[in-house]
Design a protein around this motif. Structure first.
Motif, short mmCIF file in Angstrom:
data_model
loop_
_atom_site.label_atom_id
_atom_site.label_comp_id
_atom_site.label_asym_id
_atom_site.label_seq_id
_atom_site.Cartn_x
_atom_site.Cartn_y
_atom_site.Cartn_z
N VAL A 1 0.83 -1.21 0.00
CA VAL A 1 0.00 0.00 0.00
C VAL A 1 0.87 1.26 0.00
CG1 VAL A 1 -1.70 1.33 1.28
CG2 VAL A 1 -1.96 -1.15 1.09
N VAL A 2 1.76 1.39 0.98
CA VAL A 2 2.60 2.59 1.09
C VAL A 2 3.56 2.71 -0.09
CG1 VAL A 2 4.35 3.77 2.47
CG2 VAL A 2 2.36 2.76 3.59
N PRO A 3 4.28 1.65 -0.49
CA PRO A 3 5.15 1.78 -1.67
C PRO A 3 4.40 2.22 -2.92
CG PRO A 3 5.70 -0.21 -0.46
CD PRO A 3 4.46 0.34 0.17
N ASP A 4 3.21 1.67 -3.13
CA ASP A 4 2.45 2.06 -4.33
C ASP A 4 2.03 3.53 -4.26
OD1 ASP A 4 2.73 -0.44 -5.35
OD2 ASP A 4 0.69 -1.10 -4.94
N ILE A 5 1.65 4.00 -3.09
CA ILE A 5 1.26 5.40 -2.95
C ILE A 5 2.45 6.32 -3.22
CG2 ILE A 5 0.50 7.15 -1.30
CD1 ILE A 5 -1.37 5.07 -0.11
N MET B 1 -8.77 5.24 -9.72
CA MET B 1 -8.14 4.16 -10.48
C MET B 1 -6.82 3.75 -9.83
SD MET B 1 -10.54 4.12 -12.74
CE MET B 1 -10.03 3.00 -14.02
N MET B 2 -6.06 4.74 -9.38
CA MET B 2 -4.77 4.44 -8.76
C MET B 2 -4.94 3.76 -7.41
SD MET B 2 -2.63 7.93 -9.51
CE MET B 2 -2.24 8.49 -11.16
N LEU B 3 -5.93 4.20 -6.65
CA LEU B 3 -6.08 3.73 -5.27
C LEU B 3 -7.05 2.57 -5.15
CD1 LEU B 3 -6.17 7.15 -3.38
CD2 LEU B 3 -4.25 5.57 -3.61
N ASP B 4 -7.61 2.11 -6.24
CA ASP B 4 -8.59 1.03 -6.18
C ASP B 4 -8.03 -0.20 -5.47
OD1 ASP B 4 -11.07 -0.44 -7.13
OD2 ASP B 4 -9.51 -1.60 -8.13
N GLU B 5 -6.85 -0.64 -5.89
CA GLU B 5 -6.24 -1.83 -5.27
C GLU B 5 -5.90 -1.58 -3.81
OE1 GLU B 5 -2.87 -5.19 -6.39
OE2 GLU B 5 -2.81 -3.22 -7.36
N PHE C 1 -9.40 -1.53 3.41
CA PHE C 1 -10.72 -1.82 3.96
C PHE C 1 -10.96 -3.32 4.08
CE2 PHE C 1 -11.15 2.46 2.16
CZ PHE C 1 -11.57 3.14 3.31
N GLY C 2 -10.26 -4.12 3.26
CA GLY C 2 -10.35 -5.56 3.41
C GLY C 2 -9.81 -6.03 4.75
N SER C 3 -8.81 -5.31 5.29
CA SER C 3 -8.25 -5.70 6.59
C SER C 3 -9.27 -5.54 7.72
CB SER C 3 -7.01 -4.84 6.90
OG SER C 3 -7.37 -3.51 7.23
N ALA D 1 -7.09 13.95 -13.10
CA ALA D 1 -6.63 13.96 -11.71
C ALA D 1 -7.67 14.54 -10.77
CB ALA D 1 -5.32 14.76 -11.62
N VAL D 2 -8.27 15.68 -11.15
CA VAL D 2 -9.24 16.34 -10.26
C VAL D 2 -10.51 15.51 -10.12
CG1 VAL D 2 -10.72 18.36 -10.01
CG2 VAL D 2 -8.35 18.65 -10.71
N THR D 3 -11.05 15.03 -11.24
CA THR D 3 -12.28 14.24 -11.16
C THR D 3 -12.05 12.93 -10.41
OG1 THR D 3 -11.78 13.32 -13.35
CG2 THR D 3 -13.29 15.19 -13.26
N GLY D 4 -10.89 12.30 -10.64
CA GLY D 4 -10.58 11.06 -9.94
C GLY D 4 -10.38 11.25 -8.46
N THR D 5 -9.80 12.38 -8.07
CA THR D 5 -9.61 12.68 -6.65
C THR D 5 -10.95 12.95 -5.97
OG1 THR D 5 -7.43 13.58 -7.12
CG2 THR D 5 -8.40 14.15 -5.01
N ILE D 6 -11.84 13.66 -6.67
CA ILE D 6 -13.18 13.91 -6.11
C ILE D 6 -13.90 12.58 -5.88
CG2 ILE D 6 -15.45 14.89 -6.62
CD1 ILE D 6 -14.00 17.14 -8.12
N MET D 7 -13.81 11.68 -6.84
CA MET D 7 -14.45 10.38 -6.70
C MET D 7 -13.86 9.61 -5.54
SD MET D 7 -16.84 8.43 -7.91
CE MET D 7 -17.19 9.12 -9.53
#
Length: 537
Positions: free
Chosen positions: A53-57, A262-266, A272-274, A403-409
């Motif tokens: 999670v952290v490395p991907d971010i 899209m970036m944070l989906d995984e 939240f799975g934890s 970027a803006v629309t994806g962040t709002i979502m």
């Protein structure tokens, strides 16, 4: 002749990247098969997947995955104007990327324990310690990923696709090698006599896979591209200031600051799975792996290879050609992904049985992962559209809108994940994942149609309906036949693997026998690209 050469180069690039994608996806499935066999769903596997999670971010924050998009246009023009200054600009980007990735990696390693509690709030204190240990091993891989992304962008600009195509293959190979060899080495009498028990204990479990991540990243994404670039005359020096850095940051900052759905989906599946319970992180991860295979095979290679050529069409002022190319890519991708997704939905149980079931991943885990896979497959057409459409935005120099629309979502979905999805379980997390992705892509399509016109989407809805209609009879037949075969497997005395293979084969054949005649009759344009390639061979 020039246009023909460009098409040939684009086709060759797409072929190389497609072959790489196929092999790397298959190796990724082999990697996950080995992990599921050894560790099943839960415990070590949950912590291993959460460790990314952290490395991907960090990778998202530095726009590592979009390096070619941000640097290629600027670097290409600079090389045409002044080669020596172009190398200075490239060196400046590389120096800052290396410094930023090193700083964030060190910060992540120092704060690994509190970060573990933050990203996996449902884990136990013992699991947090183990997760922090895994994170400290995996985090250095980001230095190689991000620095290597700069070099890979340079190779892409020079139309050198072969070495970047090897990167994911070497990376997955490194993970498998580390996961299998480190426990074996730790079990040797010489090693056991030389190391204390406290250290040997840390080498057990999935530690080898974490070591393999960093090792594979170092070799595949950094060292090998660096060697090729140096042989090709790359001039790297210590440069910290350049006039073009301002333009580079203007392009890159929206990608760095915009943490899109899209970036944070995984990552949401893991975080939240934890909170759902033991094994949810792994089951959601395995399901997502299956659903992303057709997305990667049908969309990723073509999208990456086509981007430089979309940019060229706009540069040449050929707006009609741009819309035509974008429309063709969307229609071809969507026409193939819809029947593929429906066929995989019908045969999800046998697919999971063939790929993952065995060892510690038993029938119960297959049964639990099947509905998660089916739910996520519903969003795969929108993933395909996104991969093509977002590069059309970038070709126009618009990195802000996605970027803006994806962040709002993302902001909208966060409380829904926590207050609705988590209480309802893993299926709700999978459903919200697919719904949020679908709504985001529809939003991007609406914005594109309003600003650029609907030329790129002409006939797309009709094609999607025809593809769905042609696929439904085969889907129903495949679903019934695969389920019936699995239910009779015990009576026939078949091993679980052979039963899954038989169910998959019968279900797949039933789907094709019903889908192909309907498709050739009602929607021949879906099969036209495939038939054209068959005629050429």
């Amino acid at each position: 002749m020039g246009l023909l050469s460009a098409k040939q180069r684009m086709g060759a690039a797409a072929l190389i990247l497609a072959a790489s994608t196929i092999v790397s996806r298959l190796m990724g499935l082999v990697r996950d098969k080995v992990i599921s066999w050894q560790f099943g769903a839960g415990g070590e596997a949950d912590m291993y997947f959460a460790a990314f999670v952290v490395p991907d971010i960090i990778n998202y924050m530095l726009a590592g995955g979009f390096m070619s998009i941000t640097i290629i246009p600027l670097l290409s023009r600079r090389f045409q104007e002044d080669e020596d200054d172009a190398w200075k600009f490239f060196s400046c980007v590389f120096c800052w990327m290396g410094t930023a990735s090193l700083a964030l990696t060190l910060a992540g390693m120092l704060a690994a324990e509190p970060l573990a509690r933050l990203i996996a709030p449902g884990f136990t204190p013992e699991q947090w310690l183990r997760l922090a240990f895994f994170m400290r091993i995996v985090l250095p891989a980001q230095i190689f990923f991000l620095c290597g992304a700069c070099i890979t962008a340079l190779l892409f600009m020079r139309r050198q696709f072969r070495v970047p195509a090897l990167a994911p293959i070497i990376y997955n190979g490194g993970i498998i090698l580390g996961g299998l060899t480190l426990p074996w080495l730790a079990g040797l009498p010489l090693v056991q006599n030389a190391l204390p028990a406290s250290i040997l204990k840390h080498l057990e479990g999935m530690t080898g896979y974490c070591v393999g991540v960093t090792f594979g990243a170092a070799i595949g994404t950094f060292i090998l591209p660096l060697m090729v670039a140096l042989q090709d005359g790359m001039r790297l020096r210590a440069v910290w200031r350049h006039p073009l850095m301002g333009k580079f940051l203007v392009t890159a900052l929206p990608l760095m600051l915009g943490q899109t759905i899209m970036m944070l989906d995984e990552q949401f599946l893991r975080v939240f799975g934890s909170l759902v319970g033991d094994g949810a992180v792994s089951l959601l991860n395995y399901a997502r792996r299956i659903t992303q295979v057709p997305v990667g095979l049908m969309g990723q290679a073509a999208a990456v290879a086509s981007y430089p050529f979309l940019v060229k069409l706009l540069t040449d002022g050929d707006r009609e050609g741009f819309d035509r190319t974008l429309r063709t890519a969307l229609r071809a991708s969507l026409g193939l992904i819809i029947p593929c997704a429906l066929a995989m939905t019908a045969c999800a149980g046998p697919i999971l049985g063939v790929i993952f079931q065995g060892g510690r991943f038993g029938p119960a885990e297959t049964l639990a992962a099947t509905p998660l896979t089916q739910i996520m497959l519903a969003a795969t057409p929108f993933w395909i559209i996104y991969m093509v459409l977002v590069r059309a935005y970038y070709a126009h120099g618009d990195t802000i809108t996605p970027a803006v629309t994806g962040t709002i979502m993302t902001v909208v979905c966060l409380p829904i994940y926590y207050y609705w999805a988590v209480p309802h379980g893993a299926w709700a997390i999978a459903a919200l994942s697919g719904l949020s992705v679908s709504l985001y892509v529809l939003w991007l399509m609406a914005l594109w149609a309003r600003r650029q016109g609907q030329g790129a989407f002409a006939g797309l809805c009709g094609l999607a309906l025809r593809a769905t209609g042609c696929s439904l009879p085969g889907t129903a037949a495949a679903w019934w036949l695969s389920a019936y075969t699995l239910s009779r497997a015990a009576d026939l005395g078949l091993h679980a693997l052979w039963a899954a293979l038989l169910a998959l084969a019968l279900g797949g054949c039933a789907f094709l026998l019903l889908f192909l005649p309907l498709c050739l009759w009602l929607a021949p344009s879906i099969m036209e690209p495939v038939l054209r390639k068959l005629r050429r061979t």
